[in-house]
Write a protein that holds these residues in place. Structure first.
Motif: not given
Length: 467
Positions: A294-305, A350-351, A355-359
């Motif tokens: 999505d191009g959004v870098y944002e921390p979410g809720e921490f989860r123990s996994t 968007e541009e 590029q992110v999706k190419k990488d």
């Protein structure tokens, strides 16, 4: 070879100064001024080398003569003599077009050994040359701590303090760190998450006066030497798979939380290695997956996994990738990182997202998918995956085309995460080195995730006589 900061206020420094600085003095991350380019002809020559010879070739581009040839070769030989497999990182074929790169044959059964055995020996080498005591400070989500302690224990002129999140690492990871009884080693278990520890560490390194006063050195993947050491096994795996499968391009699926291991693959690709897709495998703490989609870098809720080493919300090495995504513009990087600090969020246009999706491709493993993957491969292929590698394999299954050859990085031995393996009704045999840990006493202090309290503890360690 010179190194610069992603934020533009540190430049023109050499390899050893880059290693010693760790986090750049302007708060950015250090990267090479220019990435070395390896020709197809040179790649063909390199394909015949042993792991140690290959490491020497790749390191030499970046060390650029600062460490004499024989000394560098000796550091490499010493670092990988501790591994249980002569290939260091052997490649195993699991099924058609699907391989696993086993990175867990070092002293602590985790991929972090590959970089930290070298970095520990390098720090010891520098300490002897300069006569200065080195103080190593790091945070761990589980594996880095044990590998770092193992990499420097018993070495003169080095003290180390490691923070780990109390109760949020596997029992074996905890024991590997806390059964070391050495006056020069301090284990602090913090009441909080890995991100809390990482934030405190980065704040201490950003205080330049404090960093210089105590000769603070970094062992987290903010240190470029960590990234450099990890690029080697991408080359090695590519060469081994090429000999087996005859392919000209290989995909890599990489379990990652801090973006260091996947960035090493990105760097290898930019150096000229014919890498196809770089697949980012995460768990429910999926900030990287959401950014790639999505191009959004944002921390979410921490989860123990089930894969605790990837229970990370803020990826330290992400800034290195941003630097290249933003056309190596440190002003743009600084602006985005300042925005992230104030608003807790980065959004690319968007541009840049194209590029992110190419990488990268990406898949976040949710819920029981990790355990189901472990069970499936144990039943069908008689291969036991640790839960982090299982995330990588699940991402391979989601993102890889059947005709494409893919290597999944196996980042740890399954014995390190028996809590998850037991949930799959699988009984495994522990290696003797791990079995012995359960009979040893532990040495750790449990503290709040409070910077001032932690500073008091580490200053006590740093002011004690070095052994």
């Amino acid at each position: 070879m010179k190194f610069v900061s992603t934020r533009g206020n540190v430049s023109g420094i050499g390899f050893i100064d880059t290693v010693l600085m760790g986090l750049a003095n302007d708060g950015g991350l250090l990267i090479p001024e220019k990435i070395p380019q390896i020709t197809a002809e040179k790649l063909k020559e390199m394909s015949q080398l042993t792991y140690q010879e290959l490491a020497y070739e790749i390191f030499s581009y970046y060390v650029d003569g600062e460490i004499p040839e024989n000394d560098l070769k000796e550091l490499i030989e010493k670092s990988y003599a501790t591994f249980r497999n002569p290939e260091v990182t052997p490649v195993k074929k699991v099924k058609e077009n699907m391989y696993v790169l086993e990175l867990f044959h070092g002293p602590t059964f985790a991929f972090k050994d590959i970089a930290l055995q070298f970095l520990g020996n390098l720090y010891s080498y520098v300490s002897k040359k300069t006569g200065e005591t080195i103080h190593i400070l790091g945070a761990t989500s589980g594996d880095t701590g044990a590998s770092a302690i193992e990499g420097v224990r018993g070495k003169e002129g080095i003290r180390i303090c490691i923070l780990h999140p109390f109760g949020k690492v596997s029992k074996v990871q905890e024991l590997q760190m806390t059964t070391v009884h050495d006056k020069n080693v301090l284990n602090l278990a913090i009441r909080g998450t890995f991100d809390d520890g990482q934030r405190i560490i980065k704040e201490l390194f950003a205080d330049v006066d404090y960093k210089h006063k105590y000769h603070l050195r970094a062992i987290n993947s903010i240190n470029f030497a960590r990234i450099l050491a990890q690029t080697v096994y991408y080359f090695y795996a590519y060469f081994q798979v090429g000999k087996e499968a005859g392919t000209k391009s290989v995909n890599f699926s990489v379990p990652t939380g801090n973006f260091g291991d996947i960035f090493a693959g990105y760097l290898a690709k930019k150096m000229g290695l014919p890498v196809g897709k770089l697949i980012v495998a995460t768990n429910e703490n999926n900030i990287l997956e959401r950014f790639i989609h999505d191009g959004v870098y944002e921390p979410g809720e921490f989860r123990s996994t089930f894969s605790p080493s990837m229970d990370i919300q803020v990826a330290s090495n992400f800034e290195r990738y941003l630097y290249y995504l933003l056309d190596e513009d440190p002003t743009a990087v600084s602006a985005l990182m300042d925005h992230f600090k104030s608003e807790g969020k980065i959004v690319v246009n968007e541009e840049h997202l194209r590029q992110v999706k190419k990488d990268f491709a990406a898949h976040g493993v949710v819920g029981e998918e990790c355990l189901l993957t472990i069970s499936k491969y144990y039943t069908e292929s008689n291969y036991l995956l640790d839960p982090h590698t299982a995330c990588g394999v699940a991402a391979y299954e989601t993102c890889n085309e059947p005709s494409e050859v893919c290597v999944t990085l196996a980042t740890a031995h399954p014995a390190k995460f028996n809590e998850s393996i037991e949930r799959c009704d699988i009984k495994q045999t522990f290696p003797e080195q791990i079995s012995q840990l359960f009979d040893k006493p532990q040495y750790l202090e449990v503290v709040d995730a409070d910077k001032e309290e932690i500073v008091r503890k580490i200053e006590t360690l740093f002011s004690s006589p070095a052994k």
